[in-house]
Scaffold this active site. Structure first.
Site, PDB file in Angstrom:
ATOM      1  N   GLY A   3       0.840  -1.200   0.000  1.00 51.45           N
ATOM      2  CA  GLY A   3       0.000   0.000   0.000  1.00 51.45           C
ATOM      3  C   GLY A   3       0.872   1.246   0.000  1.00 51.45           C
ATOM      4  O   GLY A   3       2.072   1.188  -0.303  1.00 51.45           O
ATOM      5  N   LEU A   4       0.284   2.382   0.353  1.00 55.19           N
ATOM      6  CA  LEU A   4       1.019   3.642   0.284  1.00 55.19           C
ATOM      7  C   LEU A   4       2.285   3.625   1.127  1.00 55.19           C
ATOM      8  O   LEU A   4       3.330   4.116   0.705  1.00 55.19           O
ATOM      9  CB  LEU A   4       0.129   4.799   0.737  1.00 55.19           C
ATOM     10  N   ALA A   5       2.221   3.071   2.328  1.00 51.41           N
ATOM     11  CA  ALA A   5       3.381   3.088   3.218  1.00 51.41           C
ATOM     12  C   ALA A   5       4.498   2.213   2.660  1.00 51.41           C
ATOM     13  O   ALA A   5       5.649   2.659   2.550  1.00 51.41           O
ATOM     14  CB  ALA A   5       2.983   2.620   4.620  1.00 51.41           C
ATOM     15  N   GLY A   6       4.157   0.987   2.297  1.00 45.53           N
ATOM     16  CA  GLY A   6       5.166   0.062   1.795  1.00 45.53           C
ATOM     17  C   GLY A   6       5.797   0.558   0.505  1.00 45.53           C
ATOM     18  O   GLY A   6       7.016   0.485   0.322  1.00 45.53           O
ATOM     19  N   ARG A  16     -14.559  12.956  13.108  1.00 44.46           N
ATOM     20  CA  ARG A  16     -15.343  11.756  12.825  1.00 44.46           C
ATOM     21  C   ARG A  16     -15.951  11.110  14.059  1.00 44.46           C
ATOM     22  O   ARG A  16     -17.073  10.609  14.015  1.00 44.46           O
ATOM     23  CB  ARG A  16     -14.456  10.743  12.101  1.00 44.46           C
ATOM     24  N   ARG A  39      -8.543   9.840  14.184  1.00 50.19           N
ATOM     25  CA  ARG A  39      -7.824  10.370  13.035  1.00 50.19           C
ATOM     26  C   ARG A  39      -8.679  11.384  12.282  1.00 50.19           C
ATOM     27  O   ARG A  39      -9.873  11.163  12.086  1.00 50.19           O
ATOM     28  CB  ARG A  39      -7.453   9.232  12.083  1.00 50.19           C
ATOM     29  N   SER A  77      -4.727  10.190   6.749  1.00 53.85           N
ATOM     30  CA  SER A  77      -4.185   8.824   6.711  1.00 53.85           C
ATOM     31  C   SER A  77      -3.259   8.633   5.515  1.00 53.85           C
ATOM     32  O   SER A  77      -2.207   8.009   5.634  1.00 53.85           O
ATOM     33  CB  SER A  77      -5.297   7.790   6.684  1.00 53.85           C
ATOM     34  N   LEU A  78      -3.625   9.178   4.357  1.00 53.96           N
ATOM     35  CA  LEU A  78      -2.744   9.038   3.197  1.00 53.96           C
ATOM     36  C   LEU A  78      -1.411   9.693   3.531  1.00 53.96           C
ATOM     37  O   LEU A  78      -0.341   9.203   3.186  1.00 53.96           O
ATOM     38  CB  LEU A  78      -3.380   9.697   1.972  1.00 53.96           C
TER      39      LEU A  78
END
Lengths: 252, 654
Positions: B12-15, B298, B413, B418-419
């Site tokens: 995903g984005l982190a990896g 949220r 959050r 998060s992105l």
């Protein structure tokens, strides 16, 4: 509202195994999709004849038609299991739903196929923006809203493979690169920085397996779940390739 | 340095950002993923990514304000040094995404457009339609593909991570993985391992998460001794589309573009929404939270929707639901939301451009995750970039990044953070690798360890796998999972009570026992998806236990963790003097709560259940203050609190 849904699944135990059919009866729920049918089969893997079997193998992840995993042939048309609602299928065939794996890729098991060819083909067209690095080098090029509007639809391609499955020219044994890759070529060529690799990409499209193998059946546009303008993409690809061809001719 | 190998689990984005950055630093990555990277759950992110931009800056915004909103929205449970640097790096990260070709929406002059998101008053959020995660994931995946061609990344798609490999000193030296086609198990030696394995929504049965977000990788690290931090902090997204197989996200951007949440003022009003006149609609968020309106954080929006439905105002006669209304929006705004409107139309069958959508909260994000460290820069209060301590778990050489870490979002959050946190954590972990690889434990790299060491680990997992294949008990694993999901959702989401949490823990214990009697409906040794799921189910039970235990022991309300029994009563008086007195009481109670509970929950695995302890957190940059969203006398509370801080001696004379 029906009480049950009948689902016929074309199964295959492994890469070179013969395929066979199994039929299941599943309790109907309002607004259920094909994924729910497969989940219900896993919960109680017993065929219509009462024979115990195994859960059906299939790829899935997001279940909201954005990851591209669960592509399969449903009632003979290629689409995603998650966004295909049973109610809509009943209008096509009130008696049963048939699920078959995609035919253009090796069947690993049941409905799970190996689409790694698609990702390898992204390498052929250098599907990336050749940036100088990941340090802080300021913002990217300014892009007009008009260009963004042209590019965004291409950037929604989820490499699901529907366009390749529906394409008469894309076969298991040829090298045709397929509509998605041609559309993505246009996307990257249209980006101000991406255009640096334009010649390389067009060279690949001129090779065997490139754009000239497109037979203009236009199925790729019809089946794309994300409405990627594949036909426009291919037309643009042709124009770019032709222009490059002339350029090559005169720069010899 | 390319002789060293780093394994990243998760595409995903982190990896991907870690792999991409390491390639630039000439470090080779083995990228292991359950699915091809483009199919990772990051693809589902819709609304956008936050950063200060040129426009907000001129409206008075700054990186510090973004940081303050993040920490205030997170109810001060964020680790401040990493959260600070995330916000300070945000403009650079969005620039980077822009450069790698993310198709962000544009303004007429060609700059990036931005929208407002929850928990802030500034339009900070850059976006690509309503599918921003998809475009960002592809942009990063494409950069990684470029490095794959260059030989600095090797992909292992359709591989399951079975566990880290630790040496006898407790250092991480690699991972064991299983090919999910051939089912072959093998060890991958590594000089560092990064877990970028995302969230755990599947523990709650139906959530907004992808089917791959089971938390299994987190559990597999937790079981070998990695600390698991803040497990009880689970974000329930206010607006999702309830479904038979999952709940689909309806992005906060719908409200960011002007969408309004309402229910009929009359209980049980069954008229179609378009025929309910304006004055008979209850825009409860706008009414209760005049400053933030529909864009409150949220946790608050979720509780409000939950409450009005429970009080009998549900917009649907068959289940709990509220309207999310976009029918008044201009065509231009609607166009920016097409991606999500299509989803609603496809899955529900009605047109949200004409009829208000029916939505209800659903489990969405885990603020908690594997505990990890950081090195603080004493000058800036942020991080020492390049330090190998950033993002490392308590096991040397094992890193956690992305939703699977815990530092950035505290107790709640903010939307579109998060992105940002995923990419920041990936980049910052990568930046620490050159230093780490220079000084490996015992000056030994994984490649020079004996093959027998790795073989024996692979063999151990092979035996466990074969044993699982032979499981022939009576318990249906799929039914057991549904049961776990139902119980977790019922007792451990929006509102929590201690007696119910205790019941839940007992039930998880019972389910864990029954799991031992599970029967495998598929015992084949080729592309066996069932065995993978059953293995994940065992791990889900382990994490569920930690989530419930953390929730039981935390006797307070903080962000997404809400226990009515311990809610601080807000001021109610109309008389100014009395209101002032109540505000003082409130602040005293808040101070006591802060002293007792403003700390990180740490769960450590034992076979008998989690051992829970607490760890102080760094609040040196922004001292805690009461969250006053929608509270009566908010301004007075804020003033009283400030006075208490400047005159501690007087204020503490209770």
């Amino acid at each position: 509202m029906p009480e049950y849904v009948t689902v016929r699944v074309k199964r295959q135990d492994g890469l070179d195994s013969p395929s066979y059919w199994e039929t299941f009866r599943i309790a109907y729920q309002p607004r259920m999709n094909v994924t729910t049918c497969l989940q219900q089969i896993a919960l109680n893997p017993v065929t219509l004849e009462g024979r115990k079997t195994t859960p059906v193998a299939y790829d899935a992840a997001c279940l909201e038609e954005v990851c591209g995993s669960c592509t399969m042939n449903i009632n003979g048309s290629v689409r995603q299991a998650c966004s295909t609602l049973v109610e809509a299928l009943r209008k096509e065939n009130p008696n049963e739903i048939t699920l078959e794996p995609m035919t253009k890729y090796p069947v690993m098991r049941d409905l799970a196929v190996d689409r790694s060819r698609m990702f390898r083909d992204l390498k052929r067209i250098k599907a990336w923006i050749p940036v100088d690095g990941y340090y802080d080098l300021g913002p990217g090029p300014r892009i007009s809203p008009k260009l963004q509007h042209q590019l965004y639809p291409y950037s929604r391609c989820m490499t699901c493979g529907c366009c390749t499955e529906a394409c008469p020219q894309y076969t298991k044994d040829n090298r045709f690169i397929g509509a998605f890759a041609i559309s993505l070529t246009v996307l990257f060529n249209s980006h101000p920085t991406g255009a640096v690799l334009k010649e390389d990409r067009l060279k690949e499209l001129m090779e065997p397996g490139g754009i000239s193998e497109c037979g203009q059946a236009q199925n790729c546009l019809r089946v794309c779940p994300k409405s990627v303008p594949n036909v426009t993409g291919i037309a643009q690809g042709y124009r770019q390739v032709t222009a490059q061809w002339f350029k090559n001719l005169f720069s010899r | 340095m390319a002789k060293h190998r780093v394994v990243v689990i998760g595409g995903g984005l982190a990896g991907l950002s870690a792999a991409m950055k390491m390639a630039e630093l000439n470090i080779h990555t083995d990228l292991v993923s359950l699915v091809p990277a483009r199919r990772s759950h990051s693809v589902c992110a819709q609304g956008g990514i936050n950063s200060v931009n040129q426009v907000t800056r001129q409206l008075g915004d700054s990186e510090w304000n973004h940081f303050d909103d993040t920490v205030y929205g997170g109810d001060f449970l964020n680790e401040q040094p990493p959260a600070r640097d995330m916000c300070y790096w945000a403009p650079r990260i969005v620039d980077l995404l822009d450069r790698i070709g993310v198709t962000f929406n544009r303004l007429p002059e060609g700059d990036r457009d931005a929208r407002r998101f929850g928990g802030t008053l500034y339009p900070r959020t850059a976006f690509a339609g309503a599918t921003t995660g998809q475009q960002m994931l592809y942009g990063l995946d494409e950069q990684v593909r470029r490095w794959e061609v260059a030989g600095l990344v090797t992909r292992y798609d359709f591989y399951d991570f079975l566990g880290p490999i630790l040496d006898d000193k407790g250092n991480c030296r690699g991972v064991t993985v299983q090919d999910l086609y051939s089912m072959k198990i093998r060890a991958l030696p590594a000089d560092a391992v990064m877990l970028a394995t995302g969230g755990l929504g599947v523990i709650f049965g139906k959530s907004t998460n992808s089917t791959i977000c089971t938390g299994a990788a987190t559990a597999r690290a937790y079981k070998v001794g990695v600390k698991y931090a803040n497990p009880e902090f689970i974000q329930v997204h206010p607006t999702a589309i309830p479904g038979t197989d999952k709940h689909r996200l309806m992005s906060e951007s719908a409200r960011g573009e002007g969408g309004r949440v309402w229910v009929p003022r009359k209980k049980g009003d069954t008229r179609p929404p378009e025929s309910i006149p304006e004055q008979e609609r209850w825009y409860f968020l706008e009414e209760k939270y005049p400053t933030y309106g529909n864009l409150v954080p949220r946790d608050i929006a979720t509780r409000e929707i939950f409450w009005v439905c429970r009080e009998g105002y549900s917009a649907s006669p068959v289940n709990y639901a509220a309207y999310l209304d976009l029918t008044h929006l201009s065509a231009e705004r609607i166009e920016k939301l097409e991606g999500i409107l299509e989803i609603y139309e496809k899955f529900v069958g009605t047109d949200p451009r004409k009829t208000p959508m029916l939505i209800f909260p659903a489990v969405h994000y885990s603020m908690g995750g594997l505990w990890c460290d950081y090195q603080k820069d004493t000058q800036t209060g942020g991080l020492v970039i390049g330090s190998p301590r950033n993002q490392v778990t308590n096991i040397p050489g094992l890193y956690a990044i992305g939703e699977g870490d815990y530092q950035y979002h505290g107790a709640n959050r903010l939307g579109a953070n998060s992105l940002l946190s995923c990419i920041f954590a990936g980049l910052v972990a990568a930046e620490g690798m050159p230093q780490w690889l220079k000084h490996l434990p015992g000056n030994t790299d994984a490649a020079s360890l004996p093959q027998t060491f790795f073989d024996s680990e692979a063999r151990r997992h092979q035996q466990a796998y074969e044993q699982l294949l032979r499981a022939s008990g009576k318990v249906n694993p799929f039914a057991l999972h549904m049961e776990l999901g139902t119980e977790m959702t019922k007792y451990c989401t929006v509102v929590r009570h201690n007696n119910e949490l205790q019941t839940l823990i007992d039930e998880i214990g019972d389910m864990t026992e029954r799991y031992k009697q599970v029967g495998l409906p598929d015992t084949g040794n080729w592309t066996n998806q069932t065995v993978r799921f059953v293995r994940e189910l065992g791990d889900m039970l382990v994490l569920a236990r930690a989530i419930a235990q953390g929730a039981l022991q935390r006797d307070e309300c903080r962000g997404a963790h809400y226990k009515p029994q311990f809610a601080l009563p807000g001021p109610t008086a109309d008389d100014p003097a009395e209101l002032h007195r109540q505000a003082q009481e409130y602040c005293k109670a808040f101070r006591a709560q802060t002293a007792q509970w403003l700390k990180t929950t740490i769960a450590e695995y034992t076979p008998e259940g989690p051992k829970v302890s607490y760890k102080p957190i760094d609040t040196s940059l922004i001292p805690p203050r009461p969250r006053t969203y929608g509270l009566k006398g908010a301004a007075i509370i804020e003033r009283v609190w400030r006075e208490m801080q400047t005159k501690p001696a007087v204020a503490s004379a209770e």
